[in-house]
Design a protein around this motif. Structure first.
Motif, PDB file in Angstrom:
ATOM      1  N   VAL A  14       0.937  -1.276   0.085  1.00 18.08           N
ATOM      2  CA  VAL A  14      -0.069  -0.047   0.006  1.00 18.08           C
ATOM      3  C   VAL A  14       0.801   1.165  -0.081  1.00 18.08           C
ATOM      4  N   ASP A  15       0.195   2.444  -0.360  1.00 16.40           N
ATOM      5  CA  ASP A  15       0.823   3.551  -0.390  1.00 16.40           C
ATOM      6  C   ASP A  15       1.153   4.258   1.003  1.00 16.40           C
ATOM      7  N   VAL A  16       1.973   5.343   0.896  1.00 17.08           N
ATOM      8  CA  VAL A  16       1.894   6.100   2.338  1.00 17.08           C
ATOM      9  C   VAL A  16       1.796   7.725   1.743  1.00 17.08           C
ATOM     10  N   ASP A  17       1.588   8.498   3.081  1.00 15.23           N
ATOM     11  CA  ASP A  17       1.262   9.932   2.978  1.00 15.23           C
ATOM     12  C   ASP A  17       2.779  10.510   2.753  1.00 15.23           C
ATOM     13  N   LEU A  18       2.625  11.964   1.999  1.00 12.39           N
ATOM     14  CA  LEU A  18       3.978  12.514   1.992  1.00 12.39           C
ATOM     15  C   LEU A  18       4.285  13.324   3.112  1.00 12.39           C
ATOM     16  N   ALA A  19       3.220  13.615   3.981  1.00 15.85           N
ATOM     17  CA  ALA A  19       3.293  14.513   5.214  1.00 15.85           C
ATOM     18  C   ALA A  19       4.138  13.755   6.254  1.00 15.85           C
ATOM     19  N   THR A  20       3.566  12.533   6.386  1.00 15.10           N
ATOM     20  CA  THR A  20       3.945  11.585   7.569  1.00 15.10           C
ATOM     21  C   THR A  20       4.900  10.279   7.244  1.00 15.10           C
ATOM     22  N   TYR A  21       5.029  10.160   5.923  1.00 18.26           N
ATOM     23  CA  TYR A  21       5.676   9.009   5.336  1.00 18.26           C
ATOM     24  C   TYR A  21       5.386   7.640   5.776  1.00 18.26           C
ATOM     25  N   ASN A  22       4.203   7.605   6.425  1.00 12.67           N
ATOM     26  CA  ASN A  22       3.416   6.554   6.806  1.00 12.67           C
ATOM     27  C   ASN A  22       2.160   6.124   5.950  1.00 12.67           C
ATOM     28  N   THR A  82      11.075  16.201   1.129  1.00 10.11           N
ATOM     29  CA  THR A  82      10.863  15.987  -0.435  1.00 10.11           C
ATOM     30  C   THR A  82      10.846  17.432  -1.239  1.00 10.11           C
ATOM     31  N   VAL A  83      11.725  17.295  -2.240  1.00  9.37           N
ATOM     32  CA  VAL A  83      11.686  18.481  -3.103  1.00  9.37           C
ATOM     33  C   VAL A  83      10.420  18.476  -3.898  1.00  9.37           C
ATOM     34  N   PHE A 139      15.480   5.009   2.174  1.00 10.81           N
ATOM     35  CA  PHE A 139      15.725   3.747   2.056  1.00 10.81           C
ATOM     36  C   PHE A 139      15.721   3.231   0.518  1.00 10.81           C
ATOM     37  N   ALA A 140      14.430   2.357   0.152  1.00  7.38           N
ATOM     38  CA  ALA A 140      14.691   1.594  -1.202  1.00  7.38           C
ATOM     39  C   ALA A 140      13.757   2.425  -1.981  1.00  7.38           C
ATOM     40  N   GLY A 141      12.869   3.345  -1.388  1.00  3.28           N
ATOM     41  CA  GLY A 141      11.869   3.979  -2.208  1.00  3.28           C
ATOM     42  C   GLY A 141      10.673   3.188  -2.519  1.00  3.28           C
ATOM     43  N   ASN A 142      10.400   3.153  -3.704  1.00  4.18           N
ATOM     44  CA  ASN A 142       9.203   2.120  -4.079  1.00  4.18           C
ATOM     45  C   ASN A 142       9.941   0.860  -4.324  1.00  4.18           C
ATOM     46  N   LEU A 143       9.627  -0.063  -3.239  1.00  7.38           N
ATOM     47  CA  LEU A 143      10.260  -1.227  -3.333  1.00  7.38           C
ATOM     48  C   LEU A 143       9.869  -2.198  -4.514  1.00  7.38           C
ATOM     49  N   THR A 144       8.704  -2.128  -5.157  1.00  9.19           N
ATOM     50  CA  THR A 144       8.271  -2.767  -6.414  1.00  9.19           C
ATOM     51  C   THR A 144       9.241  -2.538  -7.655  1.00  9.19           C
ATOM     52  N   ARG A 145       9.853  -1.356  -7.479  1.00  5.85           N
ATOM     53  CA  ARG A 145      10.650  -0.851  -8.534  1.00  5.85           C
ATOM     54  C   ARG A 145      12.058  -1.377  -8.626  1.00  5.85           C
ATOM     55  N   GLN A 146      12.533  -1.854  -7.350  1.00  5.47           N
ATOM     56  CA  GLN A 146      13.872  -2.450  -7.030  1.00  5.47           C
ATOM     57  C   GLN A 146      14.197  -3.836  -7.905  1.00  5.47           C
ATOM     58  N   PRO A 147      15.519  -3.998  -8.353  1.00  2.79           N
ATOM     59  CA  PRO A 147      15.587  -5.393  -9.048  1.00  2.79           C
ATOM     60  C   PRO A 147      15.370  -6.500  -7.994  1.00  2.79           C
ATOM     61  N   ALA A 148      15.385  -6.494  -6.976  1.00  2.00           N
ATOM     62  CA  ALA A 148      15.343  -7.714  -6.231  1.00  2.00           C
ATOM     63  C   ALA A 148      13.854  -8.062  -6.129  1.00  2.00           C
ATOM     64  N   TYR A 149      12.705  -7.108  -6.510  1.00  2.00           N
ATOM     65  CA  TYR A 149      11.474  -7.618  -6.392  1.00  2.00           C
ATOM     66  C   TYR A 149      10.734  -7.817  -7.520  1.00  2.00           C
ATOM     67  N   ILE A 150      11.360  -7.298  -8.793  1.00  2.00           N
ATOM     68  CA  ILE A 150      10.735  -7.336 -10.116  1.00  2.00           C
ATOM     69  C   ILE A 150      10.517  -8.841 -10.213  1.00  2.00           C
ATOM     70  N   ASP A 157      -2.972   3.048  -5.836  1.00  2.14           N
ATOM     71  CA  ASP A 157      -1.736   3.296  -6.569  1.00  2.14           C
ATOM     72  C   ASP A 157      -0.693   3.410  -5.654  1.00  2.14           C
ATOM     73  N   LEU A 158       0.405   3.658  -6.125  1.00  2.00           N
ATOM     74  CA  LEU A 158       1.556   3.823  -5.412  1.00  2.00           C
ATOM     75  C   LEU A 158       2.428   5.175  -5.728  1.00  2.00           C
ATOM     76  N   THR A 159       1.363   6.100  -5.961  1.00  2.00           N
ATOM     77  CA  THR A 159       1.902   7.512  -6.622  1.00  2.00           C
ATOM     78  C   THR A 159       2.988   8.166  -5.586  1.00  2.00           C
ATOM     79  N   ASN A 160       2.822   8.418  -4.284  1.00  2.00           N
ATOM     80  CA  ASN A 160       3.662   8.761  -3.360  1.00  2.00           C
ATOM     81  C   ASN A 160       4.727   8.081  -3.127  1.00  2.00           C
ATOM     82  N   SER A 161       4.872   6.476  -3.061  1.00  2.00           N
ATOM     83  CA  SER A 161       5.905   6.006  -3.174  1.00  2.00           C
ATOM     84  C   SER A 161       6.877   6.297  -4.098  1.00  2.00           C
ATOM     85  N   ASP A 162       6.153   6.519  -5.325  1.00  2.00           N
ATOM     86  CA  ASP A 162       7.009   6.888  -6.642  1.00  2.00           C
ATOM     87  C   ASP A 162       7.535   8.319  -6.626  1.00  2.00           C
ATOM     88  N   VAL A 163       6.779   9.185  -5.892  1.00  2.00           N
ATOM     89  CA  VAL A 163       7.327  10.525  -5.577  1.00  2.00           C
ATOM     90  C   VAL A 163       8.654  10.494  -4.766  1.00  2.00           C
TER      91      VAL A 163
END
Length: 434
Positions: free
Chosen positions: A135-143, A347-348, A374-385, A394-400
């Protein structure tokens, strides 16, 4: 204490004072680390005193630390491990134990977690043949939020494991209630958040199991090390077995026949009377810590309150100093929480006239250390593809976060002068690009 031992420890104190590094801060020259251990004379003495006993495996210091740390985190049991990552592996693996009967997690069962985090929160899910649900997170709290978790619960959901992001609690009371309502296990990854509270209750006390890390970046350090805590004695016994080779016996190393029935058991297909010290009820590991590590942990534990207050003070100073700076999205505590901060996340704004990479380069050139979230959006990391998983929403904030987010330090080794220099350096960069 013998005179000879006292002489050795006195010499250790003298050595510490004579070799203490120069602490003068020179802006742009002195490196400002984003994290690190704060070690003093008492820590050095504790390590040496433990080494003098030649107790090189787990022993009295380990048991003393486990008892003291469990009391501090208001849990009935604590089990030391060799790392926080191992603690997560043990916590998830414990939920697959046959001793849980029909409640045990089986291959293919789903575990809800967040996409933006550290890999070792998620790795044990895959390592146990389970399926992460991201699941995604909020950008204010990162949770993430309880609403997102609720939407992710499906017919195969059996557990939730979420970390308190950079010391900022997620909505753990609400998530714990969801877990109870749906008969799910909850694991709190508390590695970044020792001392944080939510609704006045310390994090690590809401779930079935909680994990902590004692890597140098964290609130307390043993160099390496971690801990699994719980108030469920059944789960505690499973964790202990899995940590200690999978054995059924609970005698401490170097002790025998604690149960007074060492040669009276019959388990599995073994002959009656098989030595209980060598009966194995789980496919386990050896993930124990050492007594020297625990001795350092005990010394650090005595300073925990001061460490927490320093982290909060440094975070507040950065937050107040950077408030209103254009182009930056600054962090916010989760409502009803009091975080014990691990770092200060920035976050810029994607619409800013500068990039995260440019700001990070500016900071690093001026000796201000930065880290990614850390890893950012883990689903984009090579280990998890290609790995089994499910995404809810969606994982919009994880991508941000993957593209635009980093953090700087608040750990207790930083001085006000260092924090103010970090603030001024960020403001200088933004003003030049405004």
């Amino acid at each position: 204490m013998s005179d000879h031992k006292q002489l050795v420890l006195d010499e250790v104190r003298t050595y510490h004072r004579e070799t203490a590094p120069d602490r003068e801060f020179v802006p742009g020259v002195t490196e400002i680390w984003p994290s690190g251990a704060v070690l003093d004379e008492e820590d050095r003495v504790a390590i040496v005193e433990a080494a003098l006993t030649l107790r090189i495996a787990a022993g009295p210091s380990s048991k003393k630390f486990e008892s003291a740390f469990a009391k501090r985190l208001k849990r009935r049991k604590a089990h030391l491990t060799n790392s926080g990552s191992s603690a997560n592996l043990l916590a998830v693996s414990a939920l697959t134990s046959h001793q849980l009967g029909e409640r045990r997690l089986k291959p293919g069962d789903e575990v809800i977690t967040v996409a933006a985090g550290f890999p070792t929160t998620v790795n044990p899910i895959l390592q146990n043949g389970l399926v992460p649900v991201f699941v995604d997170v909020d950008l204010a709290t990162y949770n993430t939020t309880a609403d997102r978790v609720a939407r992710a619960i499906g017919p195969k959901t059996r557990a939730i494991i979420i970390a308190h992001a950079l010391g900022n609690p997620f909505e753990v009371a609400e998530v714990a209630q969801l877990a109870r309502d749906h008969d799910l296990f909850l694991i709190e990854d508390n590695c970044d958040a020792v001392g944080s509270t939510y609704d006045g209750q310390i994090t690590g006390t809401f779930g079935d199991l909680t994990t902590v890390s004692f890597y140098p970046a964290h609130h307390l350090t043993m160099g390496e090390g971690g801990c699994v805590l719980t108030s469920d004695l059944g789960l505690a016994r499973i964790v202990e077995s899995l940590r200690d080779w999978g054995r059924d016996c609970w005698c401490e190393p170097g002790k025998n026949n604690t149960c007074f029935k060492r040669f009276e058991y019959q388990m599995g297909d073994l002959p009656a009377g098989y030595d209980h010290k060598y009966i194995f009820s789980h496919v386990g590991y050896n993930l124990k810590g050492t007594d020297i590590q625990a001795a350092l942990g005990l010394s650090q534990l005595a300073k925990l309150d001061g460490f927490i207050e320093a982290r909060r003070r440094n975070w507040r100073r950065l937050r107040e100093g950077l408030d209103g700076v254009p182009g930056l999205l600054l962090p916010e505590p989760t409502p009803r929480s009091e975080p014990s901060w691990f770092g200060f996340v920035i976050t810029v704004d994607p619409e800013a006239p500068f990039s995260r990479a440019e700001l990070v380069e500016h900071l690093e050139e001026r000796k201000i250390g930065t880290r990614r979230l850390f890893a950012g959006n883990l689903t984009r990391q090579p280990a998890y593809i290609g790995r089994p998983h499910r995404v809810v929403g969606d994982l919009t904030n994880s991508d941000v976060i993957t593209e635009h987010t980093f953090w700087i330090g608040v750990y207790p080794g930083l001085t006000d002068e260092m924090v103010d220099y970090m603030t001024a350096t960020v403001k200088e960069f933004v003003a030049r690009h405004g």
